[in-house]
Design an enzyme around this catalytic site. Structure first.
Site, PDB file in Angstrom:
ATOM      1  N   ASP A   1       6.257  -2.708   5.459  1.00  0.00           N
ATOM      2  CA  ASP A   1       5.750  -1.884   4.371  1.00  0.00           C
ATOM      3  C   ASP A   1       6.921  -1.387   3.519  1.00  0.00           C
ATOM      4  O   ASP A   1       7.764  -0.621   4.004  1.00  0.00           O
ATOM      5  CB  ASP A   1       4.967  -0.693   4.933  1.00  0.00           C
ATOM      6  CG  ASP A   1       4.388   0.176   3.835  1.00  0.00           C
ATOM      7  OD1 ASP A   1       3.310  -0.164   3.311  1.00  0.00           O
ATOM      8  OD2 ASP A   1       5.022   1.205   3.493  1.00  0.00           O
TER       9      ASP A   1
ATOM     10  N   HIS B   1       1.162   3.012  -6.038  1.00  0.00           N
ATOM     11  CA  HIS B   1       1.803   3.935  -5.105  1.00  0.00           C
ATOM     12  C   HIS B   1       1.184   5.346  -5.168  1.00  0.00           C
ATOM     13  O   HIS B   1       0.931   5.968  -4.147  1.00  0.00           O
ATOM     14  CB  HIS B   1       3.306   4.005  -5.403  1.00  0.00           C
ATOM     15  CG  HIS B   1       4.131   4.446  -4.242  1.00  0.00           C
ATOM     16  ND1 HIS B   1       5.445   4.101  -4.087  1.00  0.00           N
ATOM     17  CD2 HIS B   1       3.840   5.225  -3.167  1.00  0.00           C
ATOM     18  CE1 HIS B   1       5.933   4.619  -2.973  1.00  0.00           C
ATOM     19  NE2 HIS B   1       4.971   5.319  -2.398  1.00  0.00           N
TER      20      HIS B   1
END
Length: 325
Positions: free
Chosen positions: A51, A118
């Site tokens: 990630d 995000h």
């Protein structure tokens, strides 16, 4: 009980995602080279989900680690799942595809397996990751349309730059904005949010499941890493006596219990550590199963405690944490 570390969940677009991932964020005082070392260790011990994000300023190092592990035969590209994220200064729809291509070039990858918005708020576009005015106040952009950004991600998927698309730090209302968008081509496959036993996100998890959206958790072991974002006086999750007591029953650490709890709830866990021994420990969560009684005990320690509130963004109209969930 499966002992393999590559257990995967099916996403709503037909692709699959490893249920445990290695988080690559580190505070700015941690050298970027440490990211490369940690990522290589993570891959060596069995992590197959990495990630990352543009914001973490280590895409070059993470890309190098991945390429080295491919070159030495540890993994093949198709065995690895990479998640990237669109930072808030790049919320210009017509520029998003070129930004994705730049990240891919830095990572030395042909595609990302998952790409997320995000944060739902937008900052003034430009070279700085945190643009501020002459008074040091963050410059927001309040005119950006989240649906237009989502369409740009759909185009990245159609172009083969990313396999799946999702969001991060979205609340229910913001998810519904995307889900109800006229002409929606692809639903978000997941919503990555802070999630741990002190913030178990039960209502958001239920909502996501009802819409066939996976919930991915970050700060799954709590967080005290960033003094500007995290209240240093907040309780330490891994010192919780309930997690310690349950861990003793299974000969597991509080961290392993916290991770296993999430996996059994159907939550993808992003486990973050730069300590080699803890990286090895965090992947060893597939050889035991918590009882329903233990799961209820852990449910009971929820405090709705958010470590990563980032108060500097609280004035933005799209700040997600003003809603209940």
């Amino acid at each position: 009980m499966a002992s393999k570390s590559d257990v995967r969940l099916l996403m709503n677009d037909g692709n699959t995602i490893p249920v445990i991932g290695f988080g690559t964020y580190a505070p700015e005082y941690v050298p970027a080279a440490d990211s490369e070392k940690a990522a290589k260790i993570a891959i060596d011990v069995g992590f197959r989900h990495i990630d990352g994000a543009h914001l973490y300023f280590n895409e070059k190092e993470i890309g190098r680690a991945i390429q080295e592990k491919i070159a030495d035969g540890t993994i093949k590209r198709q065995d690895l799942f990479y998640t990237g994220k669109l930072w808030s200064t790049f919320h210009v729809p017509e520029l998003i595809q070129s930004h994705v291509k730049q990240s891919l070039q830095t990572l030395q990858l042909d595609y990302m397996d998952l790409y997320l918005i995000h944060w739902p708020f937008s900052l003034k576009s430009g070279g700085e990751f945190m643009p501020v005015d002459e008074n040091g106040k963050i410059i927001f952009d309040t005119n950006v349309d989240l649906c237009a950004i989502w369409e740009a991600l759909e185009q990245c998927k159609d172009a083969g730059l990313v396999k799946s698309i999702g969001v991060s730090n979205f609340n229910r209302r913001q998810l519904e904005l995307i889900l109800n968008k006229p002409g929606l081509k692809y639903k978000p496959v997941c919503n990555q949010v802070e999630c741990h036993p002190y913030l178990n996100q039960s209502k958001l998890l239920k909502f996501c499941k009802s819409n066939d959206i996976l919930l991915a958790g970050y700060s799954v072991l709590g967080s005290h890493r960033h003094k500007d974002w995290v209240d240093q006086t907040s309780p330490v999750l891994l010192e919780d006596p309930v997690l310690a007591a349950i861990g003793k029953q299974y000969n597991k650490s509080p961290a392993q219990v916290a991770l296993r709890y999430q996996i059994q709830r159907g939550v993808i866990v992003i486990a973050k550590s730069y300590n080699p021994e803890r990286i090895k420990e965090n992947i060893k969560v597939f050889d035991f199963e918590l009882s329903s009684e233990d799961m209820k005990l852990i449910d009971g320690i929820n405090r709705n405690l958010r470590y990563v509130a980032i108060p500097v963004f609280a004035d933005h109209p799209q700040y997600p944490f003003k809603d209940e969930y």
